[in-house]
Motif scaffolding. Structure first.
Motif, PDB file in Angstrom:
ATOM      1  N   PHE A  20     -22.232 -76.531   9.211  1.00 60.29           N
ATOM      2  CA  PHE A  20     -21.304 -77.643   9.010  1.00 60.29           C
ATOM      3  C   PHE A  20     -20.120 -77.525   9.973  1.00 60.29           C
ATOM      4  CE2 PHE A  20     -22.348 -78.430   4.216  1.00 60.29           C
ATOM      5  CZ  PHE A  20     -23.475 -79.141   4.589  1.00 60.29           C
ATOM      6  N   LEU A  23     -21.124 -78.329  13.604  1.00 57.05           N
ATOM      7  CA  LEU A  23     -21.331 -79.766  13.828  1.00 57.05           C
ATOM      8  C   LEU A  23     -20.002 -80.505  13.938  1.00 57.05           C
ATOM      9  CD1 LEU A  23     -24.345 -80.494  11.464  1.00 57.05           C
ATOM     10  CD2 LEU A  23     -24.325 -80.790  13.946  1.00 57.05           C
ATOM     11  N   ARG A  24     -19.036 -80.116  13.127  1.00 55.21           N
ATOM     12  CA  ARG A  24     -17.737 -80.786  13.215  1.00 55.21           C
ATOM     13  C   ARG A  24     -17.020 -80.423  14.513  1.00 55.21           C
ATOM     14  NH1 ARG A  24     -15.246 -85.299  13.040  1.00 55.21           N
ATOM     15  NH2 ARG A  24     -13.058 -85.202  12.396  1.00 55.21           N
ATOM     16  N   THR A  68     -24.634 -84.927  -1.586  1.00 56.58           N
ATOM     17  CA  THR A  68     -23.648 -85.323  -0.593  1.00 56.58           C
ATOM     18  C   THR A  68     -22.244 -85.226  -1.185  1.00 56.58           C
ATOM     19  OG1 THR A  68     -23.662 -87.677  -1.170  1.00 56.58           O
ATOM     20  CG2 THR A  68     -25.334 -86.916   0.399  1.00 56.58           C
ATOM     21  N   ASP A  75     -20.393 -87.290   5.097  1.00 56.50           N
ATOM     22  CA  ASP A  75     -21.828 -87.469   4.864  1.00 56.50           C
ATOM     23  C   ASP A  75     -22.541 -88.054   6.081  1.00 56.50           C
ATOM     24  OD1 ASP A  75     -21.390 -86.471   2.362  1.00 56.50           O
ATOM     25  OD2 ASP A  75     -21.322 -88.422   1.375  1.00 56.50           O
ATOM     26  N   TYR A  78     -23.243 -84.893   8.310  1.00 51.71           N
ATOM     27  CA  TYR A  78     -24.095 -83.824   7.799  1.00 51.71           C
ATOM     28  C   TYR A  78     -25.425 -84.301   7.205  1.00 51.71           C
ATOM     29  CZ  TYR A  78     -19.775 -81.114   8.192  1.00 51.71           C
ATOM     30  OH  TYR A  78     -18.639 -80.504   8.651  1.00 51.71           O
ATOM     31  N   TYR A  79     -25.515 -85.577   6.842  1.00 51.79           N
ATOM     32  CA  TYR A  79     -26.730 -86.065   6.193  1.00 51.79           C
ATOM     33  C   TYR A  79     -27.294 -87.318   6.865  1.00 51.79           C
ATOM     34  CZ  TYR A  79     -24.994 -82.924   2.594  1.00 51.79           C
ATOM     35  OH  TYR A  79     -24.531 -81.821   1.935  1.00 51.79           O
ATOM     36  N   TRP A 233     -34.173 -79.874   6.835  1.00 52.27           N
ATOM     37  CA  TRP A 233     -32.791 -80.279   7.105  1.00 52.27           C
ATOM     38  C   TRP A 233     -32.061 -79.207   7.921  1.00 52.27           C
ATOM     39  CZ3 TRP A 233     -28.429 -78.584   3.732  1.00 52.27           C
ATOM     40  CH2 TRP A 233     -27.219 -79.215   4.056  1.00 52.27           C
ATOM     41  N   MET A 237     -30.404 -79.696  11.668  1.00 53.06           N
ATOM     42  CA  MET A 237     -29.024 -79.385  12.037  1.00 53.06           C
ATOM     43  C   MET A 237     -28.973 -78.362  13.166  1.00 53.06           C
ATOM     44  SD  MET A 237     -26.553 -79.433   8.698  1.00 53.06           S
ATOM     45  CE  MET A 237     -27.393 -78.182   7.724  1.00 53.06           C
ATOM     46  N   ALA A 444     -19.240 -78.869   2.176  1.00 55.37           N
ATOM     47  CA  ALA A 444     -19.248 -79.853   3.257  1.00 55.37           C
ATOM     48  C   ALA A 444     -17.841 -80.388   3.519  1.00 55.37           C
ATOM     49  CB  ALA A 444     -20.202 -80.996   2.911  1.00 55.37           C
ATOM     50  N   TYR A 448     -15.453 -79.445   6.903  1.00 54.72           N
ATOM     51  CA  TYR A 448     -15.032 -80.558   7.761  1.00 54.72           C
ATOM     52  C   TYR A 448     -13.513 -80.539   7.936  1.00 54.72           C
ATOM     53  CZ  TYR A 448     -15.100 -85.503   9.347  1.00 54.72           C
ATOM     54  OH  TYR A 448     -14.983 -86.675  10.058  1.00 54.72           O
TER      55      TYR A 448
END
Length: 459
Positions: A20, A23-24, A68, A75, A78-79, A233, A237, A444, A448
């Motif tokens: 997470f 990705l941010r 979520t 969301d 991440y989704y 998933w 990612m 999550a 973030y």
């Protein structure tokens, strides 16, 4: 870009919080490097395939229903960015049940205390009314926290025996919020006048609806499950991180941190190599950070419990439509059971359903015996047919997976974070390491936010 010339933004911990966080960072234009001692990211969230008597099956290494956060921006990253996974998506509460006092309640995963009798329920309701929505801060232990928030009757009949069963310690030895790891905060306490209790007595945070079937989550959260398991998933990612410029350093154990002028500027690995650091994001337990930095921390080392998942194929169809059961029975055998065949988008063998039983126990405990006991319990309560027999069982054991949430453990974790932030100006914490997140939705959101806060502070 990375900051600090040829140095790097490094994320320690390749679990879900680490992914997470990465990705941010990528979303904000920074290319992080994730360091993890495992050979693949988020190993506890992986899926695997194996041959069974009914053909090749996919199982998860733990019980993994994705929930979520209910926050659109979180969301989306991440989704929703991975919609090609062919999710099974549910926009209402999933069909859940809970075991308590020898019975399975199939309308809600909250604990139904009505079986304790009218007098006990009347005492519970009276004590809840006295306390209202009280959520006491700064309690020294779970005993005082639960007594203050819920009263002595729920403490004596639910919290005390259930937490003793799981954690093996009296409430005075457990951290103030230890109960939130396992026990829902709402209870089914009456058959009538539920809305009066919830609204007029300001008890919506403690009194549950009789049924949540078909009810939308008030925070807008959704429940998801990829068609090929939670590992699909994780793979998606991981691929997205690599494609967008992130990197992974796997099979690396941190031996020490090099520090210059109050900043961590290098990680040295036990494997002999290392990596220069401009900024460090830590998603592993905070105490491990201080240990690597050579900073002493008073108190006993943490104690750990093991979590084992028994993935099972049964020879009889399921007798219900539940997806998930939690076990709060004082004499219970399992922690959670998931009925994959009731949730997968395209179940291949409904006559021989796949289920997973999750068990918590001491390190070295006989989990095979616990699984047989759990199956007997499920047969008695109607969780599986009373004649159901396993055609196949495969065990996935995670040793030292769950820290025992003692007062000392929480104190050490808080002291570790405070000391780390005091001593080092280029270190941040995310996920459960931050102390603010327990479940996936909060991991999550806090991951973030932690990245955004760190970027604002650092750059």
């Amino acid at each position: 870009m990375t900051s600090g010339g040829d140095k790097n933004i490094v994320i320690v911990g390749g679990g879900v919080a680490g992914l997470f966080t990465a990705l941010r960072f990528l979303d904000r234009g920074y290319n992080p490097i994730i360091v993890d001692q495992a050979d693949a990211p988020a190993k506890f969230w992986r899926s695997y395939e194996c041959e069974t008597p009914v053909g090749r099956q996919t199982f998860d290494k733990g019980l993994r229903i994705l929930m979520t956060s209910g926050r659109e921006n979180v969301d989306a990253l991440y989704y929703d960015a991975f919609k090609t996974l062919d999710w099974r998506e549910v926009n209402t509460f999933i069909n859940e049940g809970a075991v308590f006092n020898g019975a399975l309640y199939k309308e809600n995963s909250c604990i139904d205390v009505r079986s304790l009798g009218d007098d006990i329920c009347a005492a519970i309701i009276s004590e809840l009314r006295e306390r209202g929505r009280c959520d006491a801060p700064d309690c020294p232990n779970a005993l005082e926290k639960i007594e203050t928030d819920y009263g002595p009757t729920l403490r004596a009949h639910v919290f005390e025996p259930v937490l003793k069963r799981y954690f093996g310690r009296p409430l005075e030895d457990l951290a103030p919020n230890a109960h939130r790891l396992l026990i829902p905060k709402r209870f089914i306490v009456a058959s009538e006048d539920i809305e009066t209790l919830r609204e007029k007595n300001d008890l919506a945070s403690k009194v549950a609806h009789l049924s949540v079937r078909g009810m939308k989550d008030p925070f807008g959260r959704r429940f998801l499950y990829p068609s090929r398991g939670s590992g699909e998933w994780i793979d998606a990612m991981t691929s997205a991180i690599l494609e967008r410029g992130g990197k992974f350093l796997l099979n690396r154990s941190i031996a020490s941190l090099e520090v210059t002028k109050g900043a961590v500027d290098r990680l040295d690995f036990t494997e002999g190599d290392g990596i220069d650091v401009s900024h460090l994001f830590w998603t592993a337990p905070p105490a491990l950070f201080l240990k690597a930095a050579g900073v002493s921390l008073a108190g006993a080392p943490p104690e750990f419990l093991s979590i084992t998942t028994a993935n099972i194929i049964l020879d009889r169809p399921l007798p219900h439509d539940l997806i998930y059961i939690a076990d709060y029975d004082v004499h219970g055998s399992f922690y959670r059971t998931m009925f994959y065949s009731n949730f997968r988008k395209a179940e291949r063998t409904p006559e021989t359903p796949a289920i997973a039983i999750e068990l918590i126990g001491e390190v070295g405990e006989d989990f095979e015996a616990k699984t047989e006991k759990a199956l007997s319990q499920l047969r008695r309560m109607g969780g599986v047919q009373d004649s159901a027999t396993p055609l196949f069982i495969d065990y996935v054991n995670h040793k030292n997976a769950l820290p025992r949430p003692t007062v000392q453990f929480q104190k050490n974790a808080g002291n570790a974070q405070a000391k780390a932030r005091d001593l080092f100006d280029n270190v941040a914490f995310a996920g459960r390491a931050s102390g603010a997140a327990i479940f996936l939705d909060s991991v999550a959101s806090t991951s973030y936010e932690a990245v955004d806060d760190a970027i604002e502070s650092w750059f």
